[in-house]
Design a protein around this motif. Structure first.
Motif, mmCIF file in Angstrom:
data_model
loop_
_atom_site.group_PDB
_atom_site.id
_atom_site.type_symbol
_atom_site.label_atom_id
_atom_site.label_comp_id
_atom_site.label_asym_id
_atom_site.label_seq_id
_atom_site.Cartn_x
_atom_site.Cartn_y
_atom_site.Cartn_z
ATOM 1 N N THR A 179 9.104 5.424 -12.018
ATOM 2 C CA THR A 179 7.878 6.255 -12.265
ATOM 3 C C THR A 179 6.768 5.482 -11.506
ATOM 4 O OG1 THR A 179 7.005 5.139 -14.427
ATOM 5 C CG2 THR A 179 8.471 7.248 -14.567
ATOM 6 N N GLY A 180 6.773 4.137 -11.742
ATOM 7 C CA GLY A 180 5.764 3.283 -10.909
ATOM 8 C C GLY A 180 6.149 3.352 -9.228
ATOM 9 N N GLU A 181 7.318 3.305 -8.897
ATOM 10 C CA GLU A 181 7.629 3.414 -7.500
ATOM 11 C C GLU A 181 7.233 4.848 -7.015
ATOM 12 O OE1 GLU A 181 11.478 2.318 -6.187
ATOM 13 O OE2 GLU A 181 11.495 0.525 -7.674
ATOM 14 N N ALA A 182 7.540 5.916 -7.861
ATOM 15 C CA ALA A 182 7.011 7.351 -7.266
ATOM 16 C C ALA A 182 5.853 7.587 -7.387
ATOM 17 C CB ALA A 182 7.816 8.124 -8.558
ATOM 18 N N TYR A 183 4.930 6.959 -8.082
ATOM 19 C CA TYR A 183 3.571 7.076 -7.936
ATOM 20 C C TYR A 183 2.844 6.364 -6.789
ATOM 21 C CZ TYR A 183 -1.412 6.465 -9.614
ATOM 22 O OH TYR A 183 -2.686 6.645 -10.020
ATOM 23 N N VAL A 184 3.393 5.253 -6.356
ATOM 24 C CA VAL A 184 3.180 4.940 -5.175
ATOM 25 C C VAL A 184 3.501 5.706 -3.962
ATOM 26 C CG1 VAL A 184 3.068 2.673 -3.489
ATOM 27 C CG2 VAL A 184 2.843 2.492 -5.950
ATOM 28 N N ALA A 199 1.464 8.852 -3.651
ATOM 29 C CA ALA A 199 0.040 8.557 -2.981
ATOM 30 C C ALA A 199 0.301 8.539 -1.684
ATOM 31 C CB ALA A 199 -0.663 7.357 -3.768
ATOM 32 N N VAL A 200 0.946 7.777 -1.006
ATOM 33 C CA VAL A 200 1.139 7.381 0.229
ATOM 34 C C VAL A 200 1.550 8.691 1.004
ATOM 35 C CG1 VAL A 200 2.441 5.938 2.130
ATOM 36 C CG2 VAL A 200 1.682 4.947 0.046
ATOM 37 N N ALA A 201 2.366 9.356 0.595
ATOM 38 C CA ALA A 201 2.723 10.753 1.150
ATOM 39 C C ALA A 201 1.774 11.800 1.221
ATOM 40 C CB ALA A 201 4.252 11.304 0.720
ATOM 41 N N ASN A 202 0.789 11.677 0.319
ATOM 42 C CA ASN A 202 -0.276 12.732 0.021
ATOM 43 C C ASN A 202 -1.695 12.243 0.013
ATOM 44 O OD1 ASN A 202 1.682 15.280 -0.866
ATOM 45 N ND2 ASN A 202 2.263 13.536 -1.789
ATOM 46 N N PRO A 203 -1.985 11.397 1.141
ATOM 47 C CA PRO A 203 -3.294 10.534 0.852
ATOM 48 C C PRO A 203 -4.577 11.491 0.413
ATOM 49 C CG PRO A 203 -2.545 10.802 3.152
ATOM 50 C CD PRO A 203 -1.418 11.201 2.356
ATOM 51 N N ALA A 204 -4.583 12.691 1.176
ATOM 52 C CA ALA A 204 -5.797 13.268 1.073
ATOM 53 C C ALA A 204 -6.075 14.080 -0.537
ATOM 54 C CB ALA A 204 -5.977 14.732 1.908
ATOM 55 N N LEU A 205 -4.710 14.430 -0.757
ATOM 56 C CA LEU A 205 -4.606 15.108 -2.287
ATOM 57 C C LEU A 205 -4.874 13.845 -3.285
ATOM 58 C CD1 LEU A 205 -4.379 17.546 -4.377
ATOM 59 C CD2 LEU A 205 -1.851 17.306 -3.962
ATOM 60 N N PHE A 206 -4.200 12.715 -3.022
ATOM 61 C CA PHE A 206 -4.473 11.689 -4.031
ATOM 62 C C PHE A 206 -5.985 11.145 -4.050
ATOM 63 C CE2 PHE A 206 -4.329 6.810 -4.400
ATOM 64 C CZ PHE A 206 -3.728 6.797 -5.754
ATOM 65 N N ALA A 253 -1.017 1.422 -4.306
ATOM 66 C CA ALA A 253 -1.177 2.810 -3.642
ATOM 67 C C ALA A 253 -2.328 2.726 -2.217
ATOM 68 C CB ALA A 253 -1.196 4.003 -4.481
ATOM 69 N N ASN A 254 -3.572 2.139 -2.887
ATOM 70 C CA ASN A 254 -4.808 2.273 -2.163
ATOM 71 C C ASN A 254 -4.643 1.083 -1.211
ATOM 72 O OD1 ASN A 254 -6.886 4.104 -3.087
ATOM 73 N ND2 ASN A 254 -6.489 3.384 -5.180
ATOM 74 N N LEU A 255 -4.145 0.071 -1.495
ATOM 75 C CA LEU A 255 -4.051 -1.200 -0.568
ATOM 76 C C LEU A 255 -3.189 -0.660 0.619
ATOM 77 C CD1 LEU A 255 -3.544 -4.385 -2.878
ATOM 78 C CD2 LEU A 255 -5.592 -3.744 -1.377
ATOM 79 N N ILE A 256 -2.081 0.098 0.378
ATOM 80 C CA ILE A 256 -1.289 0.418 1.312
ATOM 81 C C ILE A 256 -1.766 1.459 2.284
ATOM 82 C CG2 ILE A 256 0.855 1.893 1.838
ATOM 83 C CD1 ILE A 256 2.097 0.604 -0.560
ATOM 84 N N LEU A 257 -2.624 2.367 1.499
ATOM 85 C CA LEU A 257 -3.356 3.572 2.388
ATOM 86 C C LEU A 257 -4.641 2.927 3.196
ATOM 87 C CD1 LEU A 257 -3.562 6.222 -0.424
ATOM 88 C CD2 LEU A 257 -2.325 6.207 1.697
ATOM 89 N N LEU A 258 -5.238 1.842 2.809
ATOM 90 C CA LEU A 258 -6.298 1.158 3.339
ATOM 91 C C LEU A 258 -5.631 0.050 4.460
ATOM 92 C CD1 LEU A 258 -8.639 0.258 0.458
ATOM 93 C CD2 LEU A 258 -9.190 1.806 2.106
ATOM 94 N N GLY A 259 -4.450 -0.048 4.734
ATOM 95 C CA GLY A 259 -3.743 -0.621 5.866
ATOM 96 C C GLY A 259 -3.525 -2.045 5.422
ATOM 97 N N GLN A 260 -4.031 -2.649 4.169
ATOM 98 C CA GLN A 260 -4.023 -3.921 3.799
ATOM 99 C C GLN A 260 -2.697 -4.515 3.558
ATOM 100 O OE1 GLN A 260 -6.869 -5.786 3.969
ATOM 101 N NE2 GLN A 260 -7.785 -3.781 4.880
ATOM 102 N N ILE A 261 -1.746 -3.718 3.131
ATOM 103 C CA ILE A 261 -0.429 -3.736 2.848
ATOM 104 C C ILE A 261 0.320 -2.792 3.508
ATOM 105 C CG2 ILE A 261 1.538 -3.969 1.076
ATOM 106 C CD1 ILE A 261 -0.485 -4.786 -1.132
ATOM 107 N N ARG A 262 1.583 -3.248 4.068
ATOM 108 C CA ARG A 262 2.428 -2.371 5.083
ATOM 109 C C ARG A 262 3.176 -1.375 3.983
ATOM 110 N NH1 ARG A 262 5.171 -7.228 5.128
ATOM 111 N NH2 ARG A 262 7.556 -6.927 4.513
ATOM 112 N N ASN A 263 3.314 -0.091 4.421
ATOM 113 C CA ASN A 263 4.107 0.733 3.905
ATOM 114 C C ASN A 263 5.680 0.681 3.833
ATOM 115 O OD1 ASN A 263 4.990 2.809 2.357
ATOM 116 N ND2 ASN A 263 4.549 4.561 3.888
#
Length: 206
Positions: A100-105, A108-115, A173-183
């Motif tokens: 469930t935790g991995e799915a959350y991230v 979020a990464v797959a649906n950034p605008a909706l997230f 998820a937010n750190l990945i979306l902000l480019g601070q951590i690679r996806n």
């Protein structure tokens, strides 16, 4: 971005049955969020693309904020269903919770605008209150906590533990979306595994 919305059929005011226009507007909003960098979610723009009058759409949404709130409710529903699907593909309780935790991230990464919209609206009070609204995502975290940490007694302890897990995956998820951590799926698995020292699994959900 990925398109998770249904295709919208263009109709006239008269051709929509009761409730259909509201559903069509939400579906079009989801489609625009998934496919456009700067989507126009104004009610007049939505009405125009649906081929109906703005007056007809205002019967279902008082204003743009009402539409955004509806999109946020749909976002939390989709996220919860994604987590539920991921947990269902895992075998052990720990693997289910980790999934469930991995799915959350991943969602979020797959649906950034909706997230972003989902967690920028106050649609149902406290998102951490499973009885406060349609927050299937947090219910999944609560269920996972109850399964993997049955020793937690008071409900408040379980809620705090769930919020701990929620904060971790939301922040990741937010750190990945902000480019601070690679996806990187491997990085996501490793970070989520540290939450409660959970075993690894490979959920398939995006």
């Amino acid at each position: 971005m990925t398109a998770n919305a249904n295709t919208v059929n263009i109709k006239s005011d008269e051709s929509y049955h009761h409730g259909d226009l509201r559903a069509a507007a939400i579906a079009l909003g989801l489609e625009k969020l998934a496919s456009q960098e700067v989507p126009d979610l104004g009610l007049r723009a939505i009405a125009r693309e649906l081929g109906v009058s703005a007056t007809a759409l205002y019967r279902h949404f008082a204003n743009k904020d009402a539409l955004l709130d509806a999109l946020a409710v749909e976002g939390i529903r989709q996220l919860g269903l994604c987590q539920k699907k991921a947990a269902g593909s895992a075998e052990s309780k720990n693997a289910q919770f980790r999934a469930t935790g991995e799915a959350y991230v991943n969602w979020a990464v797959a649906n950034p605008a909706l997230f972003a919209i989902t967690f920028s609206r106050r649609t149902s009070g406290d998102l951490a209150d499973p009885e406060g609204g349609e927050n299937e995502a947090f219910r999944q975290l609560q269920a996972g906590i109850s399964s993997v940490l049955p020793q937690l007694g008071p409900r408040s302890d379980r809620a705090s533990a769930a919020m701990h897990a929620w904060s971790l995956v939301h922040g990741l998820a937010n750190l990945i979306l902000l480019g601070q951590i690679r996806n990187d799926p491997e990085v996501i698995r490793s970070v989520v595994a540290h939450t409660f020292g959970l075993e690894r699994t490979d959920p398939d959900c995006a």
